[in-house]
Structures are given as structure tokens and as C-alpha cells.
Design a protein around this motif. Structure first.
Motif, PDB file in Angstrom:
ATOM      1  N   ILE A 285       0.873  -1.180   0.000  1.00 59.19           N
ATOM      2  CA  ILE A 285       0.000   0.000   0.000  1.00 59.19           C
ATOM      3  C   ILE A 285       0.904   1.221   0.000  1.00 59.19           C
ATOM      4  CG2 ILE A 285      -1.746   1.326   1.256  1.00 59.19           C
ATOM      5  CD1 ILE A 285      -2.708  -1.307   2.520  1.00 59.19           C
ATOM      6  N   VAL A 286       0.751   2.049  -1.011  1.00 54.87           N
ATOM      7  CA  VAL A 286       1.472   3.327  -1.053  1.00 54.87           C
ATOM      8  C   VAL A 286       0.457   4.431  -0.765  1.00 54.87           C
ATOM      9  CG1 VAL A 286       2.768   4.964  -2.463  1.00 54.87           C
ATOM     10  CG2 VAL A 286       3.257   2.519  -2.631  1.00 54.87           C
ATOM     11  N   GLY A 287       0.732   5.221   0.265  1.00 53.82           N
ATOM     12  CA  GLY A 287      -0.169   6.309   0.640  1.00 53.82           C
ATOM     13  C   GLY A 287       0.274   7.629   0.039  1.00 53.82           C
ATOM     14  N   ILE A 288      -0.684   8.422  -0.396  1.00 52.82           N
ATOM     15  CA  ILE A 288      -0.408   9.794  -0.850  1.00 52.82           C
ATOM     16  C   ILE A 288      -0.879  10.727   0.252  1.00 52.82           C
ATOM     17  CG2 ILE A 288      -0.913  11.588  -2.555  1.00 52.82           C
ATOM     18  CD1 ILE A 288       0.471   9.445  -3.982  1.00 52.82           C
ATOM     19  N   ALA A 289       0.048  11.478   0.846  1.00 54.39           N
ATOM     20  CA  ALA A 289      -0.285  12.428   1.919  1.00 54.39           C
ATOM     21  C   ALA A 289      -0.170  13.847   1.379  1.00 54.39           C
ATOM     22  CB  ALA A 289       0.656  12.233   3.107  1.00 54.39           C
ATOM     23  N   GLY A 290      -1.108  14.690   1.770  1.00 53.99           N
ATOM     24  CA  GLY A 290      -1.057  16.087   1.340  1.00 53.99           C
ATOM     25  C   GLY A 290      -2.271  16.837   1.839  1.00 53.99           C
ATOM     26  N   VAL A 291      -2.139  18.147   1.935  1.00 44.84           N
ATOM     27  CA  VAL A 291      -3.282  18.996   2.293  1.00 44.84           C
ATOM     28  C   VAL A 291      -4.224  19.035   1.094  1.00 44.84           C
ATOM     29  CG1 VAL A 291      -3.978  21.329   2.997  1.00 44.84           C
ATOM     30  CG2 VAL A 291      -1.846  20.355   3.864  1.00 44.84           C
ATOM     31  N   ASP A 292      -5.518  19.075   1.357  1.00 47.01           N
ATOM     32  CA  ASP A 292      -6.524  19.076   0.300  1.00 47.01           C
ATOM     33  C   ASP A 292      -6.243  20.180  -0.720  1.00 47.01           C
ATOM     34  OD1 ASP A 292      -8.756  18.195  -1.026  1.00 47.01           O
ATOM     35  OD2 ASP A 292     -10.187  19.273   0.240  1.00 47.01           O
ATOM     36  N   SER A 469      -0.178   2.457   5.268  1.00 43.94           N
ATOM     37  CA  SER A 469       0.789   2.443   4.167  1.00 43.94           C
ATOM     38  C   SER A 469       2.060   1.681   4.505  1.00 43.94           C
ATOM     39  CB  SER A 469       1.162   3.884   3.786  1.00 43.94           C
ATOM     40  OG  SER A 469       0.021   4.632   3.465  1.00 43.94           O
ATOM     41  N   ASP A 470       2.694   1.181   3.434  1.00 44.53           N
ATOM     42  CA  ASP A 470       4.048   0.642   3.535  1.00 44.53           C
ATOM     43  C   ASP A 470       5.057   1.731   3.162  1.00 44.53           C
ATOM     44  OD1 ASP A 470       3.343  -2.174   4.121  1.00 44.53           O
ATOM     45  OD2 ASP A 470       2.376  -2.037   2.167  1.00 44.53           O
ATOM     46  N   ARG A 471       4.711   2.498   2.129  1.00 46.56           N
ATOM     47  CA  ARG A 471       5.496   3.690   1.769  1.00 46.56           C
ATOM     48  C   ARG A 471       4.543   4.878   1.649  1.00 46.56           C
ATOM     49  NH1 ARG A 471       8.291   3.397  -3.438  1.00 46.56           N
ATOM     50  NH2 ARG A 471       6.640   1.971  -4.129  1.00 46.56           N
ATOM     51  N   ILE A 472       5.081   6.076   1.872  1.00 47.70           N
ATOM     52  CA  ILE A 472       4.249   7.290   1.813  1.00 47.70           C
ATOM     53  C   ILE A 472       4.895   8.293   0.866  1.00 47.70           C
ATOM     54  CG2 ILE A 472       3.274   9.226   3.127  1.00 47.70           C
ATOM     55  CD1 ILE A 472       3.401   7.377   5.621  1.00 47.70           C
ATOM     56  N   ALA A 473       4.114   8.735  -0.129  1.00 48.00           N
ATOM     57  CA  ALA A 473       4.538   9.801  -1.041  1.00 48.00           C
ATOM     58  C   ALA A 473       3.804  11.078  -0.631  1.00 48.00           C
ATOM     59  CB  ALA A 473       4.200   9.428  -2.479  1.00 48.00           C
ATOM     60  N   VAL A 474       4.543  12.161  -0.473  1.00 45.55           N
ATOM     61  CA  VAL A 474       3.939  13.428  -0.052  1.00 45.55           C
ATOM     62  C   VAL A 474       3.849  14.363  -1.252  1.00 45.55           C
ATOM     63  CG1 VAL A 474       4.055  15.374   1.552  1.00 45.55           C
ATOM     64  CG2 VAL A 474       4.916  13.131   2.251  1.00 45.55           C
ATOM     65  N   ALA A 486       6.961   4.007   5.659  1.00 45.72           N
ATOM     66  CA  ALA A 486       5.957   4.356   6.674  1.00 45.72           C
ATOM     67  C   ALA A 486       6.437   4.025   8.086  1.00 45.72           C
ATOM     68  CB  ALA A 486       4.638   3.643   6.393  1.00 45.72           C
ATOM     69  N   ASP A 487       7.205   2.923   8.237  1.00 41.52           N
ATOM     70  CA  ASP A 487       7.600   2.529   9.599  1.00 41.52           C
ATOM     71  C   ASP A 487       8.666   3.431  10.193  1.00 41.52           C
ATOM     72  OD1 ASP A 487       9.666   1.676   8.010  1.00 41.52           O
ATOM     73  OD2 ASP A 487       9.531  -0.458   8.538  1.00 41.52           O
ATOM     74  N   THR A 488       9.277   4.314   9.382  1.00 40.37           N
ATOM     75  CA  THR A 488      10.263   5.266   9.921  1.00 40.37           C
ATOM     76  C   THR A 488       9.736   6.704   9.859  1.00 40.37           C
ATOM     77  OG1 THR A 488      11.342   5.499   7.762  1.00 40.37           O
ATOM     78  CG2 THR A 488      12.195   3.794   9.243  1.00 40.37           C
ATOM     79  N   GLU A 504      14.265  14.354  -0.129  1.00 42.83           N
ATOM     80  CA  GLU A 504      14.605  13.453  -1.232  1.00 42.83           C
ATOM     81  C   GLU A 504      14.255  12.014  -0.845  1.00 42.83           C
ATOM     82  OE1 GLU A 504      15.375  14.547  -4.142  1.00 42.83           O
ATOM     83  OE2 GLU A 504      15.429  16.592  -3.411  1.00 42.83           O
ATOM     84  N   ALA A 505      13.904  11.219  -1.849  1.00 43.23           N
ATOM     85  CA  ALA A 505      13.624   9.802  -1.617  1.00 43.23           C
ATOM     86  C   ALA A 505      14.878   9.085  -1.116  1.00 43.23           C
ATOM     87  CB  ALA A 505      13.123   9.154  -2.907  1.00 43.23           C
ATOM     88  N   ASP A 506      14.681   8.139  -0.197  1.00 42.05           N
ATOM     89  CA  ASP A 506      15.835   7.397   0.302  1.00 42.05           C
ATOM     90  C   ASP A 506      16.407   6.517  -0.806  1.00 42.05           C
ATOM     91  OD1 ASP A 506      15.443   8.481   2.774  1.00 42.05           O
ATOM     92  OD2 ASP A 506      14.147   6.833   3.487  1.00 42.05           O
TER      93      ASP A 506
END
Length: 506
Positions: A285-292, A469-474, A486-488, A504-506
Motif C-alpha cells: 500500500i502506497v499512501g499519498i499524503a497532502g493537504v486538500d 501504508s508501507d510507503r508514503i509519497a507526499v 511508513a515505519d520510519t 529526497e527519496a531514500d
């Protein structure tokens, strides 16, 4: 202790639906009092009665010990009651000062005196740490700052009782922390604050007492410090609820969804999404986080075929679907749980069974020679309803509009997951739902991931993104500003990225 507001035995009925049934609420001076309830429990109706937008069918309201009748919002303002609505009531091309004095303009000989109003607004802003520029235009300030203008509007009118209706829905984590600090300062000054919310974490952070209502009825009032989130959730829903669904470590496989340099224009032909690239693999699951309003809606529309792609590509299992129709994208393995279940998710005047075959009605066994096979449709619908716990008064033939929000959402998720999609796009999958329905939907999304499919989760609820999520994209202003495990991840770092500070992406 003296109560500044008492609502006693309030009842309100709308054409056969009892929204409030003998509800009592008592709020003290100098306290933040949370009003908690599942979606449709009657919270907003109760507060709209206090603010004069509705009149109760029975019951009494006392303000500072005196029984009152509140016929309209002006009467509420005159009694010192103010309200910040979920959708702000601001004129975007007016200044902060012009918005605040609208309707009560100070004038001298018929000329509006904005200078004295601006000075007073500046004093109030400094006194409560709001940091609002009285001369700024509403269209030029952030959503969080617009909310502060709404608070100043109440303070300018000398409100003693401040009602906040779901105030954190469009704020970053930092803005939420700041808002809670502002509320506490207002309470310390002797203001009474009523906080309508379904977010237990914010109640624990802000409120002193919490009144819980369920299905329009009073359940109880608790001391927040001595009552756990789990206990409040159980009061709200009527059963034990697990607030965080456990998931095992992922083992992602091949890339199932690839977004390559996606650029999308909004309705005014301005850039809404700018060269956005992201992969989602099988079993994650990849989550997209952001303000509306930062490009999420336009991005989802481009992926699902509801909107046009200006540049870039969308690939599902390596196949470019960028120019395919919505139906062809579904056939390619894409499914979509839309943000607005009424506008995009359901045909409200269709039965549940017809809604559940909207994407497959032309396939066997549901039709033959252009004729629908009703027994097969009904059997399929009943299976989905049973598997996804969709409750409807008349079963599969019930009209979609008569279901509760939670059951409508479970029907949509059941329909989409039953397609066995390789990629599931889930947008605001639990918006406006009670904690019981949220728990159930979270379990289904994790099950989809565990079955080896890809899930792209787009949500404004940061806690939901972190939990699932497993990973989160902002995303901020249409750009990818960070991609984290997500776990860090933590809310503070994500909040900084949501405000546009790049990582930057890890």
C-alpha cells in the motif's frame, strides 16, 4: 459549577427521521468540551440548533442560567455564541478586515471605517497569537490562516461560546497543533469551546470533557483525562473497536502501477500535477499524503480516466493505459474507490444489486443477447453484501440512497475488490464514517495488499496514511516532495513536507 450553555432534552425531527432525541449538553466557562458521535449521530444538528439555524421541536436552552429562544444566527451572536463551520464563510476577494466586519461595519456618517476595525483586529490577533494580517486578501492566505480569520470573526463579535465544526479536516499536522494551542489559550481566557469531531486523538489532546451521542441519543459525558480512546470509541459505536488494524511485514513484488512524469492541468488550465512519478508494487500500500487541493484529485482523475493527461504515462502491469477509456482501464485491472460516494460511486436511485454490477453487467453470466439475467445479478450482489457486511433493509433490491454512509461505502469497496483488480485506487475510503466502519474498511484494504495486489491510498487523514501504508509519497502544489518508508515516518516530518519542504527519496 456554573454552566455557560445548557441544552436540556433537545429533540429535532426531520420528515420521519429523529436527528436529536432527548439530548442534554452542559458546557462550562473556560473548558474545551468535545461533542463526539459517528456520522449521522446528530452532532451538527444539535449545534445548528444552538447557533439558531434550526429550531428544536422540544427541549430548553439556557445561556448563563437564563432560558432563551435562539431564532436565528444573529440572536446567537447577540447571546455571545459564535460558530466556525466546516466550510468557511469567507469572501475570497475581500481582505481579512472586510470579511470580519461584514454585516456589522463600523461607520461614520455613512462611510465604513475600516481603519479602526483593522486596529482592533490586529490587537485581537496579537493577544491570542493568531498572527493574521488584517490587510491580506483571503485568496492569498493559506487554509489554516483562513480558519484563524473565522476565529477572529467570532472574537471581534465578542463571542463567549465558540463552536468548532470538524475544524481540522483541511489542516496540516502543524496547523492542527497550533489550532489546539489557540483553543487552549481561548479557554484559559474564560471562553467556552465546543469541539465537534470524530477524531479521538484530537479529543485527547484538546478537550477536558466529552459528550457522546449515538443515533441521535445521549450516551454520556466523560472526563477525557480518565477515559481511554478505546472506551470513547465503544461509547460512540456501541461495541469494542480496534483503532489500529495490525498488518504483517510486506514482501512487495513486481511493479503493478507506474506513474511516469505525470502532468495534469486543472479546470482553469493551470498546472495541477507537475511531472509526478511513482511506482506501486504487488503486495504493498502506497499512501499519498497532502493537504486538500494540492493536485490529488487531478492525479486520481488522470489515472482512472475521469480526467485528461497533459503529459506523461500511466502503466498497469507494464501496459500503457493513458489513452484508454474508463471501461478499458477497468478491464486492464484498475479499480477505483472514489472520494465522493454519491457523485462518483453510486447511482443513488438504482438498487444495490444494479450498483454492484455497474462495471460487469455486459459480461456473462449477468447478460445474454443484450438482456440482463436478473437471478445471476441478484446472486452476485447477495454474495458481495454478505462478504462485505453491507446491511440494507430490503436486501439487494434496496435503493442505494436509503443506506447509511458506512453501508454505501462498504458496497462500493465490495464492488471494486470483487473485480479482483491488480491495482486499487482508494480515495478517502473512510471519509465521514464512524470508527466501526473505518476499522472494517482498513481490514479489507490490508487484505487486498496481502493477497498480492497493489493499493494506492489517497487520504487527507494523516493517521490513516501512517497506519495503512508501507510507503508514503507526499504531494505539495502538485509535486512529489518526499517518499518515505511508513515505519520510519513521523507526523512532524510529513507535516513539514506537506507544507512544501522537500525531502529526497531514500
Amino acid at each position: 459549577m456554573e454552566y455557560v450553555v445548557e441544552m436540556l432534552g433537545i429533540r429535532k425531527e426531520f420528515v420521519g427521521i429523529v436527528a436529536n432525541d432527548d439530548i442534554t449538553l452542559a458546557v462550562r466557562r473556560g473548558e474545551i468540551h468535545a461533542l463526539l458521535g459517528e456520522n449521522g449521530a446528530g452532532k451538527s444538528t444539535l449545534m445548528n440548533i444552538l447557533f439558531g439555524l434550526y429550531r428544536p421541536d422540544s427541549g430548553r436552552i439556557r445561556v448563563r442560567g437564563q432560558e432563551v429562544r435562539i431564532a436565528n444566527p444573529k440572536a446567537a451572536n447577540d447571546l455571545g455564541i459564535g460558530m466556525v463551520h466546516q466550510h468557511f464563510q469567507l469572501v475570497h476577494n475581500f481582505t481579512v478586515t472586510e470579511n470580519i466586519i461584514l454585516g456589522i461595519e463600523p461607520n461614520r456618517c455613512g462611510i465604513v471605517n475600516t481603519q479602526s476595525a483593522s486596529r482592533r483586529i490586529k490587537e485581537l490577533s496579537e493577544r491570542y497569537g493568531l498572527n493574521v494580517d488584517p490587510d491580506a486578501k483571503i485568496e492569498d492566505i493559506s487554509v489554516g490562516m483562513q480558519q484563524r480569520v473565522e476565529i477572529l470573526k467570532m472574537l471581534y463579535r465578542e463571542a463567549e461560546v465558540l463552536i468548532f465544526d470538524e475544524p481540522t479536516a483541511v489542516l496540516t499536522p502543524q496547523e492542527i497543533t497550533d489550532l489546539i494551542g489557540i483553543m487552549k489559550k481561548l479557554a484559559a481566557e474564560g471562553k467556552a469551546i465546543i469541539l465537534i469531531t470524530h477524531k479521538l486523538k484530537e479529543i485527547k489532546a484538546a478537550a477536558m470533557r466529552c459528550t457522546v451521542i449515538r443515533r441521535g441519543r445521549y450516551v454520556g459525558t466523560v472526563d477525557v483525562a480518565s477515559c481511554s480512546k478505546e472506551e470513547m470509541a465503544e461509547m460512540m459505536v456501541g461495541r469494542q473497536v480496534f483503532l489500529k488494524v495490525e498488518k504483517e511485514a510486506r514482501s512487495p513484488g513486481e511493479v503493478l502501477l507506474e506513474i511516469k512524469d505525470l502532468t495534469v492541468l486543472n479546470q482553469t488550465k493551470m498546472l495541477a500535477v507537475k511531472k509526478f512519478s511513482l511506482n506501486v508494487r504487488a503486495g504493498e500500500i502506497v499512501g499519498i499524503a497532502g493537504v486538500d487541493g494540492n493536485g490529488q484529485a487531478e492525479m486520481v482523475a488522470a489515472i482512472t480516466g475521469l480526467g485528461k493527461i497533459h503529459a506523461g504515462q500511466i502503466l498497469v502491469q507494464g501496459k500503457d493505459i493513458s489513452s484508454l477509456s474508463i471501461k478499458e482501464r477497468i478491464d486492464a485491472g484498475l479499480a477505483h474507490v472514489p472520494e465522493d460516494r454519491h457523485k462518483r460511486g453510486l447511482v443513488l436511485d438504482y438498487s444495490i444489486e444494479d450498483n454492484l454490477v455497474l462495471e460487469v453487467y455486459d459480461r456473462p453470466p449477468f447478460s445474454k443477447n443484450c438482456l440482463l439475467k436478473r437471478p445471476a445479478i441478484r446472486h452476485y450482489a447477495k454474495e458481495i453484501m454478505q462478504q462485505f457486511d453491507v446491511r440494507a433493509a430490503q436486501g439487494a433490491v434496496t435503493l442505494a440512497r436509503s443506506l447509511s454512509g458506512g453501508n454505501q461505502q462498504k458496497a462500493i469497496i465490495g464492488r471494486e475488490i470483487s473485480l479482483n483488480p491488480k491495482v486499487l485506487i482508494a480515495v478517502q475510503p473512510t471519509r465521514g464514517l464512524d470508527v466501526g466502519s473505518i476499522e472494517y474498511i482498513h481490514r479489507r484494504l490490508i487484505a487486498q495488499r496481502d493477497a498480492g495486489y497493489a493499493v494506492l491510498l489517497v487520504s487527507l487523514e494523516l493517521e490513516e496514511v501512517l497506519n495503512l501504508s508501507d510507503r508514503i509519497a507526499v504531494i505539495s502544489q502538485g509535486e512529489l516532495v518526499g517518499l518515505v518508508e511508513a515505519d520510519t515516518a513521523n507526523e512532524n516530518d510529513l507535516g513539514m513536507m506537506m507544507a512544501g519542504i522537500r525531502k529526497e527519496a531514500d
